[in-house]
Design a protein around this motif. Structure first.
Motif, PDB file in Angstrom:
ATOM      1  N   ARG A 284      78.904  19.049  56.127  1.00  0.00           N
ATOM      2  CA  ARG A 284      78.590  18.515  54.800  1.00  0.00           C
ATOM      3  C   ARG A 284      77.266  19.089  54.285  1.00  0.00           C
ATOM      4  NH1 ARG A 284      81.305  13.600  55.187  1.00  0.00           N
ATOM      5  NH2 ARG A 284      80.235  13.190  57.122  1.00  0.00           N
ATOM      6  N   LEU A 285      76.254  19.020  55.135  1.00  0.00           N
ATOM      7  CA  LEU A 285      74.934  19.480  54.714  1.00  0.00           C
ATOM      8  C   LEU A 285      74.927  20.990  54.476  1.00  0.00           C
ATOM      9  CD1 LEU A 285      71.993  18.810  54.136  1.00  0.00           C
ATOM     10  CD2 LEU A 285      71.534  18.887  56.583  1.00  0.00           C
TER      11      LEU A 285
ATOM     12  N   GLU B  40      74.174  22.896  51.014  1.00  0.00           N
ATOM     13  CA  GLU B  40      73.052  23.827  50.844  1.00  0.00           C
ATOM     14  C   GLU B  40      73.538  25.163  50.278  1.00  0.00           C
ATOM     15  OE1 GLU B  40      70.044  23.071  51.072  1.00  0.00           O
ATOM     16  OE2 GLU B  40      69.944  21.307  52.355  1.00  0.00           O
TER      17      GLU B  40
ATOM     18  N   VAL C  32      67.579  25.651  56.202  1.00  0.00           N
ATOM     19  CA  VAL C  32      68.282  24.477  56.722  1.00  0.00           C
ATOM     20  C   VAL C  32      69.622  24.893  57.341  1.00  0.00           C
ATOM     21  CG1 VAL C  32      69.427  22.312  56.102  1.00  0.00           C
ATOM     22  CG2 VAL C  32      67.163  22.832  55.189  1.00  0.00           C
TER      23      VAL C  32
ATOM     24  N   ASP D  37      70.638  14.938  46.373  1.00  0.00           N
ATOM     25  CA  ASP D  37      71.052  16.334  46.436  1.00  0.00           C
ATOM     26  C   ASP D  37      70.613  17.079  45.186  1.00  0.00           C
ATOM     27  OD1 ASP D  37      72.833  15.630  44.442  1.00  0.00           O
ATOM     28  OD2 ASP D  37      74.632  16.282  45.514  1.00  0.00           O
ATOM     29  N   VAL D  38      71.156  18.263  44.997  1.00  0.00           N
ATOM     30  CA  VAL D  38      70.728  19.126  43.896  1.00  0.00           C
ATOM     31  C   VAL D  38      70.946  18.454  42.529  1.00  0.00           C
ATOM     32  CG1 VAL D  38      72.948  20.330  43.798  1.00  0.00           C
ATOM     33  CG2 VAL D  38      70.894  21.521  43.041  1.00  0.00           C
ATOM     34  N   TYR D  39      71.916  17.536  42.475  1.00  0.00           N
ATOM     35  CA  TYR D  39      72.203  16.851  41.216  1.00  0.00           C
ATOM     36  C   TYR D  39      71.282  15.648  40.995  1.00  0.00           C
ATOM     37  CZ  TYR D  39      74.864  14.171  37.727  1.00  0.00           C
ATOM     38  OH  TYR D  39      75.243  13.459  36.630  1.00  0.00           O
TER      39      TYR D  39
ATOM     40  N   PHE E  68      72.705  10.699  52.256  1.00  0.00           N
ATOM     41  CA  PHE E  68      72.717  12.161  52.318  1.00  0.00           C
ATOM     42  C   PHE E  68      71.414  12.691  51.737  1.00  0.00           C
ATOM     43  CE2 PHE E  68      73.526  16.371  50.614  1.00  0.00           C
ATOM     44  CZ  PHE E  68      74.216  16.983  51.642  1.00  0.00           C
ATOM     45  N   LEU E  69      70.850  13.685  52.414  1.00  0.00           N
ATOM     46  CA  LEU E  69      69.612  14.307  51.935  1.00  0.00           C
ATOM     47  C   LEU E  69      69.723  15.802  52.180  1.00  0.00           C
ATOM     48  CD1 LEU E  69      66.501  14.012  51.106  1.00  0.00           C
ATOM     49  CD2 LEU E  69      66.066  14.039  53.556  1.00  0.00           C
ATOM     50  N   ASP E  70      69.434  16.612  51.176  1.00  0.00           N
ATOM     51  CA  ASP E  70      69.463  18.062  51.392  1.00  0.00           C
ATOM     52  C   ASP E  70      68.092  18.659  51.100  1.00  0.00           C
ATOM     53  OD1 ASP E  70      69.144  18.358  48.683  1.00  0.00           O
ATOM     54  OD2 ASP E  70      71.080  19.285  48.313  1.00  0.00           O
ATOM     55  N   SER E  71      68.018  19.985  51.105  1.00  0.00           N
ATOM     56  CA  SER E  71      66.716  20.637  50.960  1.00  0.00           C
ATOM     57  C   SER E  71      66.106  20.410  49.575  1.00  0.00           C
ATOM     58  CB  SER E  71      66.839  22.133  51.246  1.00  0.00           C
ATOM     59  OG  SER E  71      67.681  22.741  50.301  1.00  0.00           O
TER      60      SER E  71
ATOM     61  N   GLU F 230      63.767  26.990  46.583  1.00  0.00           N
ATOM     62  CA  GLU F 230      64.709  25.985  47.057  1.00  0.00           C
ATOM     63  C   GLU F 230      65.884  26.648  47.753  1.00  0.00           C
ATOM     64  OE1 GLU F 230      65.650  23.382  43.827  1.00  0.00           O
ATOM     65  OE2 GLU F 230      63.724  22.337  43.990  1.00  0.00           O
TER      66      GLU F 230
ATOM     67  N   MET G 125      64.791  27.625  51.151  1.00  0.00           N
ATOM     68  CA  MET G 125      64.706  26.442  52.010  1.00  0.00           C
ATOM     69  C   MET G 125      66.111  26.035  52.432  1.00  0.00           C
ATOM     70  SD  MET G 125      62.101  23.547  51.866  1.00  0.00           S
ATOM     71  CE  MET G 125      62.278  21.800  51.713  1.00  0.00           C
ATOM     72  N   GLY G 126      67.053  26.162  51.496  1.00  0.00           N
ATOM     73  CA  GLY G 126      68.446  25.854  51.811  1.00  0.00           C
ATOM     74  C   GLY G 126      68.965  26.742  52.926  1.00  0.00           C
TER      75      GLY G 126
ATOM     76  N   SER H  54      74.526  24.648  46.650  1.00  0.00           N
ATOM     77  CA  SER H  54      73.353  24.428  45.789  1.00  0.00           C
ATOM     78  C   SER H  54      72.664  25.755  45.515  1.00  0.00           C
ATOM     79  CB  SER H  54      72.332  23.504  46.463  1.00  0.00           C
ATOM     80  OG  SER H  54      72.917  22.286  46.788  1.00  0.00           O
TER      81      SER H  54
ATOM     82  N   PRO I 105      75.240  21.408  39.066  1.00  0.00           N
ATOM     83  CA  PRO I 105      74.821  20.642  40.250  1.00  0.00           C
ATOM     84  C   PRO I 105      75.738  19.462  40.579  1.00  0.00           C
ATOM     85  CG  PRO I 105      72.944  21.090  38.833  1.00  0.00           C
ATOM     86  CD  PRO I 105      74.152  21.573  38.087  1.00  0.00           C
TER      87      PRO I 105
ATOM     88  N   ILE J  46      64.404  19.816  61.728  1.00  0.00           N
ATOM     89  CA  ILE J  46      64.699  21.255  61.728  1.00  0.00           C
ATOM     90  C   ILE J  46      63.860  22.020  60.704  1.00  0.00           C
ATOM     91  CG2 ILE J  46      67.046  21.018  62.645  1.00  0.00           C
ATOM     92  CD1 ILE J  46      68.149  21.534  59.912  1.00  0.00           C
ATOM     93  N   THR J  47      63.303  21.310  59.740  1.00  0.00           N
ATOM     94  CA  THR J  47      62.454  21.993  58.754  1.00  0.00           C
ATOM     95  C   THR J  47      60.972  21.865  59.108  1.00  0.00           C
ATOM     96  OG1 THR J  47      62.541  19.984  57.428  1.00  0.00           O
ATOM     97  CG2 THR J  47      64.062  21.750  56.823  1.00  0.00           C
TER      98      THR J  47
ATOM     99  N   GLU K 118      76.903  18.046  59.758  1.00  0.00           N
ATOM    100  CA  GLU K 118      76.377  19.412  59.633  1.00  0.00           C
ATOM    101  C   GLU K 118      77.182  20.199  58.614  1.00  0.00           C
ATOM    102  OE1 GLU K 118      76.459  21.431  63.352  1.00  0.00           O
ATOM    103  OE2 GLU K 118      75.320  19.854  64.373  1.00  0.00           O
TER     104      GLU K 118
ATOM    105  N   GLY L 210      69.112  26.528  60.630  1.00  0.00           N
ATOM    106  CA  GLY L 210      68.729  25.550  61.639  1.00  0.00           C
ATOM    107  C   GLY L 210      69.899  24.708  62.107  1.00  0.00           C
ATOM    108  N   LEU L 211      70.852  24.507  61.222  1.00  0.00           N
ATOM    109  CA  LEU L 211      71.968  23.605  61.511  1.00  0.00           C
ATOM    110  C   LEU L 211      73.139  24.286  62.203  1.00  0.00           C
ATOM    111  CD1 LEU L 211      72.750  21.581  58.272  1.00  0.00           C
ATOM    112  CD2 LEU L 211      72.074  20.650  60.468  1.00  0.00           C
TER     113      LEU L 211
ATOM    114  N   LYS M 121      67.032  14.302  61.408  1.00  0.00           N
ATOM    115  CA  LYS M 121      67.342  15.638  61.898  1.00  0.00           C
ATOM    116  C   LYS M 121      66.919  16.718  60.889  1.00  0.00           C
ATOM    117  CE  LYS M 121      71.210  18.305  63.696  1.00  0.00           C
ATOM    118  NZ  LYS M 121      72.640  18.345  63.969  1.00  0.00           N
TER     119      LYS M 121
ATOM    120  N   VAL N 253      78.523  19.955  43.274  1.00  0.00           N
ATOM    121  CA  VAL N 253      78.226  20.290  44.671  1.00  0.00           C
ATOM    122  C   VAL N 253      78.705  19.168  45.600  1.00  0.00           C
ATOM    123  CG1 VAL N 253      76.361  20.718  46.323  1.00  0.00           C
ATOM    124  CG2 VAL N 253      76.343  21.854  44.099  1.00  0.00           C
TER     125      VAL N 253
END
Lengths: 113, 144
Positions: B49-50, B54, B118, A23-25, A54-57, B111, B114-115, B57, B21, A92-93, B47, B121-122, A88, B24
């Motif tokens: 959580r993500l 985002e 996402v 993630d961002v951190y 977990f994976l974010d942008s 970024e 992009m967030g 962040s 950060p 979506i990206t 979803e 999209g979610l 997923k 988050v």
């Protein structure tokens, strides 16, 4: 959970096994790792994401940055991922079109373009 | 001054965290826990959580690149038919699509965009609201 990183080589490929949350951190740590590998001359990377929870942008951005770096050296960056929740985010990206995504490290190592 | 929000009722859970950060993840964990309690479908928790990650962040990035020391604010609302999350930053003029003036921190801006991509999209129900004191990303999920 924090991020865990370990690397090993198989032939001319370098496997980067990633675990935990990107993630961002934590993403800057992954970025450093990829930059270091490329600077040390590893241009064919396989990022094994099976242990990623977990994976974010921000994480996606780091992977795209890694791809850009290896491509500058005519290298490759392949991903290993079977987890629907992670896949997923690539879908979506639109990044499934950018990264070759494999179901196992063996498959990624054997793959050629 | 904090942004004011539609509806005067106090949120079910409100979280303020300094724009770092490392916090988050805490916001993600809290949001997922409250969403689960509110009855959000188990399959949608990833979803939640993500999306909240985002949004947070992005807010952290905006605060840091603009030197804003105020905390990022997350409001979690359990309503009758839905669960909603609002993530508020205190940087005016950064709603989706508007170009920040300085360009000094383009990577962070990219970024953030992009967030947002996402999140859209979610989440089916998402609004980006631009207030006088900053922006709010509002997302909601149905509950039984």
């Amino acid at each position: 959970m924090d991020l865990s990183l370990s690397t090993r080589t198989v032939g001319d490929r370098t496997i980067v096994e990633v675990g935990g949350e990107i993630d961002v951190y934590t993403a800057p740590k992954l970025r450093e790792q990829l930059v270091e590998l490329v600077n040390d001359g590893s241009y064919h990377l396989v990022v094994d994401m099976e242990g990623v929870d977990f994976l974010d942008s921000t994480g996606l951005g780091v992977l795209v940055g890694g791809l850009k770096r290896v491509r500058a050296h005519e290298g490759s960056l392949r991903l290993v991922c079977n987890q629907e929740r992670i896949l997923k985010i690539f879908r979506i990206t639109g990044l499934t079109k950018v990264f070759p995504i494999h179901t196992s490290v063996d498959e990624a190592v054997a793959a050629t373009d | 001054m904090p942004v004011s929000f539609e509806g005067e009722a106090m949120p079910t859970v409100e979280l303020l965290f300094s724009a770092q950060p490392e916090h988050v993840r805490t916001a993600r964990l809290v949001a997922a826990a409250v969403a689960r309690r509110a009855g959000v479908d188990e399959a949608a928790l990833d979803e939640v959580r993500l999306a909240v990650g985002e949004a947070c962040s992005r807010a952290v990035g905006l605060h840091r690149s603009n030197g804003v020391e105020a905390p990022v604010r997350v409001m979690l609302n359990e309503d009758e038919k839905s669960f909603s999350i609002e993530v508020a930053d205190e940087v005016p003029g950064n709603a989706a699509g508007s170009a920040p003036d300085s360009g000094a921190d383009e990577a962070a801006d990219d970024e953030g965009e992009m967030g947002l991509a996402v999140i859209s999209g979610l989440v089916d129900d998402v609004k980006v609201i631009e207030g006088a004191n900053g922006g709010v990303i509002r997302m909601s999920w149905p509950t039984p």
